[in-house]
Write an enzyme that holds these catalytic residues in place. Structure first.
Site, mmCIF file in Angstrom:
data_model
loop_
_atom_site.group_PDB
_atom_site.id
_atom_site.type_symbol
_atom_site.label_atom_id
_atom_site.label_comp_id
_atom_site.label_asym_id
_atom_site.label_seq_id
_atom_site.Cartn_x
_atom_site.Cartn_y
_atom_site.Cartn_z
ATOM 1 N N GLY A 93 0.719 -1.325 0.134
ATOM 2 C CA GLY A 93 0.037 0.049 -0.146
ATOM 3 C C GLY A 93 0.843 1.485 -0.051
ATOM 4 O O GLY A 93 1.988 1.260 0.144
ATOM 5 N N CYS B 42 5.789 -5.251 1.363
ATOM 6 C CA CYS B 42 6.008 -4.095 1.012
ATOM 7 C C CYS B 42 5.507 -3.330 2.424
ATOM 8 O O CYS B 42 6.398 -3.445 3.334
ATOM 9 C CB CYS B 42 5.510 -3.568 -0.226
ATOM 10 N N LEU B 43 4.276 -2.489 2.285
ATOM 11 C CA LEU B 43 3.880 -1.971 3.401
ATOM 12 C C LEU B 43 3.570 -2.764 4.496
ATOM 13 O O LEU B 43 3.879 -2.475 5.678
ATOM 14 C CB LEU B 43 2.743 -1.049 3.226
ATOM 15 N N GLN C 78 6.546 -3.160 6.409
ATOM 16 C CA GLN C 78 6.960 -2.132 7.209
ATOM 17 C C GLN C 78 6.134 -2.092 8.655
ATOM 18 O O GLN C 78 6.616 -2.096 9.721
ATOM 19 C CB GLN C 78 6.818 -0.834 6.390
ATOM 20 N N TYR D 109 9.953 4.268 1.476
ATOM 21 C CA TYR D 109 10.483 4.011 2.900
ATOM 22 C C TYR D 109 11.109 2.491 3.060
ATOM 23 O O TYR D 109 10.810 1.783 2.394
ATOM 24 C CB TYR D 109 9.190 3.997 3.912
ATOM 25 N N HIS E 162 8.024 -7.172 -4.159
ATOM 26 C CA HIS E 162 6.881 -7.795 -4.480
ATOM 27 C C HIS E 162 6.799 -9.255 -5.178
ATOM 28 O O HIS E 162 7.109 -9.272 -6.153
ATOM 29 C CB HIS E 162 6.257 -6.667 -5.445
ATOM 30 N N GLU F 257 4.708 -11.268 -5.493
ATOM 31 C CA GLU F 257 3.640 -11.322 -6.297
ATOM 32 C C GLU F 257 3.428 -10.622 -7.622
ATOM 33 O O GLU F 257 2.693 -11.056 -8.438
ATOM 34 C CB GLU F 257 2.066 -11.233 -5.576
#
Length: 165
Positions: free
Chosen positions: A27, A54-55, A58, A99, A137, A139
């Site tokens: 995201g 990813c997000l 984090q 980030y 990623h 995916e």
């Protein structure tokens, strides 16, 4: 069966579904701004296998005590080299983020992948909580499928957790 939950779902709502595992997806934005989600993820850790991308990587990292920082340029594109820390293999990955998890702030897990260009944290394994995360990623299917084995790893964690019940 896959159940998609909204970003504001509580840990209690998720656990009521008795999931075999939880996938924390990618995201946008500054991960530290997601304080509600970080607090709910803290409640999930240890109760169900988790795979963060990813997000999601984090947010789980923040929930388990690490910090994030804004990258000067970010990692963008389908050609980001990522090295597995316990082997000699480097994967070419797809990424789109600004980030990163601060490597030396990771105290409760083991860094499993690093970016071969700048050395930033690209993945963490949390044995105590049956969780792992990746910044890239796996995916993505615009290019190589080198890292799709990570989904098998997650399903193996789910199966092991079910057998341990």
């Amino acid at each position: 069966q896959v159940t998609v939950m909204p970003a504001l779902a509580s840990a209690e709502d998720i656990l009521k579904l008795n999931p075999d595992g939880v996938m924390l997806s990618n995201g946008p934005g500054d991960p530290a701004d997601n304080t509600y989600q970080i607090n709910e993820i803290k409640k999930l850790a240890g109760n169900v296998p988790i795979f963060g991308i990813c997000l999601g990587h984090q947010l789980l990292s923040l929930a388990l005590g690490a910090r994030t920082e804004k990258l000067k340029y970010g990692h963008r594109g389908v050609n980001q080299p990522v090295k597995e820390t316990n082997g000699a293999r480097t994967y070419i990955t797809s990424q789109n983020h600004g980030y990163a998890v601060v490597s030396d702030s990771v105290k409760k897990g083991e860094i499993s992948f690093i970016n071969a260009n700048d050395g930033t944290c690209e993945g963490i394994k949390y044995k105590k909580w049956n969780c792992f995360t990746v910044q890239f990623h796996p995916e993505a299917n615009g290019g190589p499928k080198d890292t799709e084995f990570l989904f098998d790893r997650f399903l193996n964690n789910v199966k092991a957790a079910k057998e341990a019940r």
